[in-house]
Motif scaffolding. Structure first.
Motif, PDB file in Angstrom:
ATOM      1  N   LYS A  23     -30.545 -74.335 116.198  1.00  0.00           N
ATOM      2  CA  LYS A  23     -30.311 -73.513 115.005  1.00  0.00           C
ATOM      3  C   LYS A  23     -31.301 -73.838 113.884  1.00  0.00           C
ATOM      4  CE  LYS A  23     -25.366 -72.732 115.832  1.00  0.00           C
ATOM      5  NZ  LYS A  23     -23.983 -72.900 115.301  1.00  0.00           N
ATOM      6  N   ALA A  24     -31.902 -74.998 113.955  1.00  0.00           N
ATOM      7  CA  ALA A  24     -32.849 -75.410 112.904  1.00  0.00           C
ATOM      8  C   ALA A  24     -34.300 -75.158 113.308  1.00  0.00           C
ATOM      9  CB  ALA A  24     -32.653 -76.886 112.581  1.00  0.00           C
ATOM     10  N   HIS A  25     -34.520 -74.582 114.498  1.00  0.00           N
ATOM     11  CA  HIS A  25     -35.890 -74.389 114.970  1.00  0.00           C
ATOM     12  C   HIS A  25     -36.719 -73.535 114.027  1.00  0.00           C
ATOM     13  CE1 HIS A  25     -35.474 -75.558 119.503  1.00  0.00           C
ATOM     14  NE2 HIS A  25     -35.374 -76.576 118.679  1.00  0.00           N
ATOM     15  N   HIS A  26     -36.109 -72.496 113.437  1.00  0.00           N
ATOM     16  CA  HIS A  26     -36.870 -71.648 112.517  1.00  0.00           C
ATOM     17  C   HIS A  26     -37.333 -72.438 111.300  1.00  0.00           C
ATOM     18  CE1 HIS A  26     -35.042 -68.401 114.932  1.00  0.00           C
ATOM     19  NE2 HIS A  26     -36.078 -67.683 114.533  1.00  0.00           N
ATOM     20  N   PRO A  31     -42.974 -75.860 108.496  1.00  0.00           N
ATOM     21  CA  PRO A  31     -44.054 -76.828 108.238  1.00  0.00           C
ATOM     22  C   PRO A  31     -45.091 -76.867 109.354  1.00  0.00           C
ATOM     23  CG  PRO A  31     -41.997 -77.961 108.767  1.00  0.00           C
ATOM     24  CD  PRO A  31     -41.654 -76.532 108.542  1.00  0.00           C
ATOM     25  N   LEU A  32     -44.659 -76.654 110.603  1.00  0.00           N
ATOM     26  CA  LEU A  32     -45.621 -76.635 111.703  1.00  0.00           C
ATOM     27  C   LEU A  32     -46.594 -75.468 111.562  1.00  0.00           C
ATOM     28  CD1 LEU A  32     -43.345 -77.523 114.773  1.00  0.00           C
ATOM     29  CD2 LEU A  32     -44.915 -79.024 113.541  1.00  0.00           C
ATOM     30  N   SER A  33     -46.087 -74.321 111.109  1.00  0.00           N
ATOM     31  CA  SER A  33     -46.946 -73.158 110.901  1.00  0.00           C
ATOM     32  C   SER A  33     -47.938 -73.405 109.776  1.00  0.00           C
ATOM     33  CB  SER A  33     -46.096 -71.922 110.573  1.00  0.00           C
ATOM     34  OG  SER A  33     -45.188 -71.632 111.611  1.00  0.00           O
ATOM     35  N   VAL A  34     -47.453 -74.017 108.702  1.00  0.00           N
ATOM     36  CA  VAL A  34     -48.332 -74.333 107.570  1.00  0.00           C
ATOM     37  C   VAL A  34     -49.433 -75.292 108.004  1.00  0.00           C
ATOM     38  CG1 VAL A  34     -48.448 -75.434 105.302  1.00  0.00           C
ATOM     39  CG2 VAL A  34     -46.546 -73.913 105.846  1.00  0.00           C
ATOM     40  N   ILE A  35     -49.057 -76.308 108.785  1.00  0.00           N
ATOM     41  CA  ILE A  35     -50.036 -77.275 109.280  1.00  0.00           C
ATOM     42  C   ILE A  35     -51.064 -76.599 110.176  1.00  0.00           C
ATOM     43  CG2 ILE A  35     -50.335 -79.277 110.785  1.00  0.00           C
ATOM     44  CD1 ILE A  35     -47.634 -80.303 109.715  1.00  0.00           C
ATOM     45  N   GLN A  36     -50.599 -75.689 111.057  1.00  0.00           N
ATOM     46  CA  GLN A  36     -51.530 -74.995 111.947  1.00  0.00           C
ATOM     47  C   GLN A  36     -52.527 -74.160 111.150  1.00  0.00           C
ATOM     48  OE1 GLN A  36     -49.905 -71.963 114.490  1.00  0.00           O
ATOM     49  NE2 GLN A  36     -51.600 -72.093 115.944  1.00  0.00           N
ATOM     50  N   GLY A  73     -59.313 -77.228 119.193  1.00  0.00           N
ATOM     51  CA  GLY A  73     -58.917 -77.056 120.587  1.00  0.00           C
ATOM     52  C   GLY A  73     -57.486 -77.503 120.832  1.00  0.00           C
ATOM     53  N   MET A  74     -57.120 -78.675 120.300  1.00  0.00           N
ATOM     54  CA  MET A  74     -55.760 -79.170 120.476  1.00  0.00           C
ATOM     55  C   MET A  74     -54.747 -78.233 119.829  1.00  0.00           C
ATOM     56  SD  MET A  74     -53.973 -81.692 121.797  1.00  0.00           S
ATOM     57  CE  MET A  74     -54.846 -83.257 121.883  1.00  0.00           C
ATOM     58  N   THR A  75     -55.086 -77.713 118.646  1.00  0.00           N
ATOM     59  CA  THR A  75     -54.182 -76.792 117.947  1.00  0.00           C
ATOM     60  C   THR A  75     -53.979 -75.509 118.737  1.00  0.00           C
ATOM     61  OG1 THR A  75     -54.961 -77.647 115.814  1.00  0.00           O
ATOM     62  CG2 THR A  75     -53.765 -75.568 115.775  1.00  0.00           C
ATOM     63  N   LEU A  76     -55.065 -74.915 119.200  1.00  0.00           N
ATOM     64  CA  LEU A  76     -54.990 -73.645 119.915  1.00  0.00           C
ATOM     65  C   LEU A  76     -54.310 -73.790 121.279  1.00  0.00           C
ATOM     66  CD1 LEU A  76     -58.536 -72.235 119.053  1.00  0.00           C
ATOM     67  CD2 LEU A  76     -56.339 -71.525 118.101  1.00  0.00           C
ATOM     68  N   VAL A  77     -54.354 -74.986 121.849  1.00  0.00           N
ATOM     69  CA  VAL A  77     -53.730 -75.212 123.154  1.00  0.00           C
ATOM     70  C   VAL A  77     -52.231 -75.445 123.025  1.00  0.00           C
ATOM     71  CG1 VAL A  77     -53.571 -76.874 125.043  1.00  0.00           C
ATOM     72  CG2 VAL A  77     -55.798 -76.013 124.350  1.00  0.00           C
ATOM     73  N   THR A  78     -51.809 -76.194 121.998  1.00  0.00           N
ATOM     74  CA  THR A  78     -50.407 -76.610 121.918  1.00  0.00           C
ATOM     75  C   THR A  78     -49.529 -75.723 121.048  1.00  0.00           C
ATOM     76  OG1 THR A  78     -50.949 -78.117 120.097  1.00  0.00           O
ATOM     77  CG2 THR A  78     -50.964 -79.031 122.322  1.00  0.00           C
ATOM     78  N   MET A  79     -50.029 -75.348 119.862  1.00  0.00           N
ATOM     79  CA  MET A  79     -49.162 -74.715 118.876  1.00  0.00           C
ATOM     80  C   MET A  79     -48.633 -73.337 119.279  1.00  0.00           C
ATOM     81  SD  MET A  79     -48.711 -77.065 116.798  1.00  0.00           S
ATOM     82  CE  MET A  79     -47.767 -76.220 115.541  1.00  0.00           C
ATOM     83  N   THR A  81     -47.422 -72.198 122.155  1.00  0.00           N
ATOM     84  CA  THR A  81     -46.177 -72.312 122.919  1.00  0.00           C
ATOM     85  C   THR A  81     -45.074 -72.943 122.073  1.00  0.00           C
ATOM     86  OG1 THR A  81     -46.913 -74.441 123.836  1.00  0.00           O
ATOM     87  CG2 THR A  81     -47.350 -72.476 125.141  1.00  0.00           C
ATOM     88  N   VAL A  82     -45.449 -73.872 121.174  1.00  0.00           N
ATOM     89  CA  VAL A  82     -44.455 -74.504 120.313  1.00  0.00           C
ATOM     90  C   VAL A  82     -43.824 -73.469 119.385  1.00  0.00           C
ATOM     91  CG1 VAL A  82     -44.099 -76.163 118.440  1.00  0.00           C
ATOM     92  CG2 VAL A  82     -45.549 -76.775 120.383  1.00  0.00           C
ATOM     93  N   LEU A  83     -44.670 -72.708 118.696  1.00  0.00           N
ATOM     94  CA  LEU A  83     -44.158 -71.730 117.736  1.00  0.00           C
ATOM     95  C   LEU A  83     -43.470 -70.567 118.434  1.00  0.00           C
ATOM     96  CD1 LEU A  83     -47.114 -71.691 115.166  1.00  0.00           C
ATOM     97  CD2 LEU A  83     -44.929 -72.912 115.023  1.00  0.00           C
ATOM     98  N   CYS A  84     -43.970 -70.187 119.603  1.00  0.00           N
ATOM     99  CA  CYS A  84     -43.336 -69.092 120.344  1.00  0.00           C
ATOM    100  C   CYS A  84     -41.924 -69.487 120.765  1.00  0.00           C
ATOM    101  CB  CYS A  84     -44.181 -68.744 121.565  1.00  0.00           C
ATOM    102  SG  CYS A  84     -43.684 -67.222 122.397  1.00  0.00           S
ATOM    103  N   ALA A  85     -41.765 -70.740 121.213  1.00  0.00           N
ATOM    104  CA  ALA A  85     -40.434 -71.211 121.617  1.00  0.00           C
ATOM    105  C   ALA A  85     -39.487 -71.267 120.430  1.00  0.00           C
ATOM    106  CB  ALA A  85     -40.552 -72.595 122.269  1.00  0.00           C
ATOM    107  N   MET A  86     -40.004 -71.633 119.263  1.00  0.00           N
ATOM    108  CA  MET A  86     -39.146 -71.761 118.089  1.00  0.00           C
ATOM    109  C   MET A  86     -38.858 -70.426 117.428  1.00  0.00           C
ATOM    110  SD  MET A  86     -40.428 -75.277 116.243  1.00  0.00           S
ATOM    111  CE  MET A  86     -40.127 -76.872 117.016  1.00  0.00           C
ATOM    112  N   TRP A  87     -39.832 -69.516 117.435  1.00  0.00           N
ATOM    113  CA  TRP A  87     -39.653 -68.224 116.768  1.00  0.00           C
ATOM    114  C   TRP A  87     -38.889 -67.225 117.624  1.00  0.00           C
ATOM    115  CZ3 TRP A  87     -45.372 -67.509 114.781  1.00  0.00           C
ATOM    116  CH2 TRP A  87     -45.557 -68.301 113.634  1.00  0.00           C
TER     117      TRP A  87
END
Length: 287
Positions: A23-26, A31-36, A73-79, A81-87
């Motif tokens: 429930k807190a994923h959004h 902050p993860l989006s801001v960092i990206q 490269g690390m950002t484009l590879v990881t973020m 799937t992370v944001l898609c799973a959370m959003w």
């Protein structure tokens, strides 16, 4: 159909994240989006400036460009799937995509270690032989160093990644993170994974030990050179020049050791600790 047979034939893995905090994923994603965005914007501008400004075509800035490329490269590879799973709660990832993502994630980690080692060499040459700096670190030499660092990353990581496509997966198809890691995937394999379990531990700790020892030797030589400088102002300037690099080295290697120790060796560590350590580790690579 039996569960084991179903999981064996499952063409995808299911990504997870902070289990129990769905429930807190959004909120976590903000902050993860801001960092990206900050990482993409900052490193993109840095690469653009180094590309267009001929005054920045020097070894020091080339190493910064390598670090920026690794961060992007690390950002484009990881973020994604992370944001898609959370959003969107979209958690499926095909086996091929998962193995490819794991390969790049671990490769970029090795590359970053190599760049930090190369940067220590750059600092040593700049302080120990300032008059010969540009003649030692020529464009040709920089290309060789860059190619060597990137080749080292892929060469070290490919051996445990290749077998992943040969294994059958019958224990489960749920991964522990919102991105694919080699350590997570092999836990689901129904095969002899002895090599895949031992190789990363030996590789990580031997690589960390070797790179750290070489960096330590470079900085001992740098300190010896700085102490021989007569001017206190020049001595302070040289030490300040190395301070930021030393901080990056400490942050990187400490988080690498903590993350791998908890992931590879800490089998009784709570899942939330594993997840938190992984995000701290990746953020330390990107910031």
């Amino acid at each position: 159909m039996p569960i084991m047979e179903l999981n064996t034939r499952a063409p995808t893995f299911l990504l997870t994240s902070f289990m129990g905090l769905e429930k807190a994923h959004h909120w976590i994603s903000i902050p993860l989006s801001v960092i990206q965005i900050a990482i993409l914007h900052g490193n993109g501008i840095l690469l653009f400036l180094i590309r267009v400004d001929h005054n920045l075509h020097e070894p020091m800035y080339y190493f910064l460009a390598m670090l920026a490329t690794t961060d992007l490269g690390m950002t484009l590879v990881t973020m994604p799937t992370v944001l898609c799973a959370m959003w969107t709660n979209h958690r499926e990832i095909s086996h091929g995509s998962c193995f490819c993502q794991a390969c790049f994630i671990h490769t970029f980690s090795v590359i970053e270690s190599g760049i930090l080692l190369a940067k220590a060499y750059d600092q040593f040459v700049a302080i120990h032989n300032p008059l010969r700096y540009t003649s030692i670190l020529t464009n040709t030499q920089m290309i060789k160093i860059g190619v060597g660092v990137f080749m080292k990353g892929f060469t070290v990581i490919l051996p445990p990644i290749f077998p992943l496509d040969w294994f059958s997966y019958c224990r489960s198809h749920f991964l522990s993170h919102a991105f694919c890691l080699h350590q997570d995937v092999i836990k689901l394999a129904c095969a002899d994974i002895t090599f895949n379990c031992l190789y990363p531990i030996v590789m990580v700790f031997s690589m960390v030990l070797m790179d750290c020892l070489i960096i330590f030797c470079f900085y001992i030589l740098i300190l010896k050179t700085v102490m021989s400088i007569a001017s206190g102002e020049e001595e302070s300037k040289a030490l300040n020049k190395c301070a930021s690099h030393i901080c990056c080295i400490l942050v990187f290697y400490v988080t690498v050791l903590v993350w791998h120790s908890s992931t590879d060796l800490g089998r009784n560590v709570p899942h939330l600790v594993h997840i938190t350590n992984s995000y701290i580790y990746f953020l330390s690579l990107l910031l």
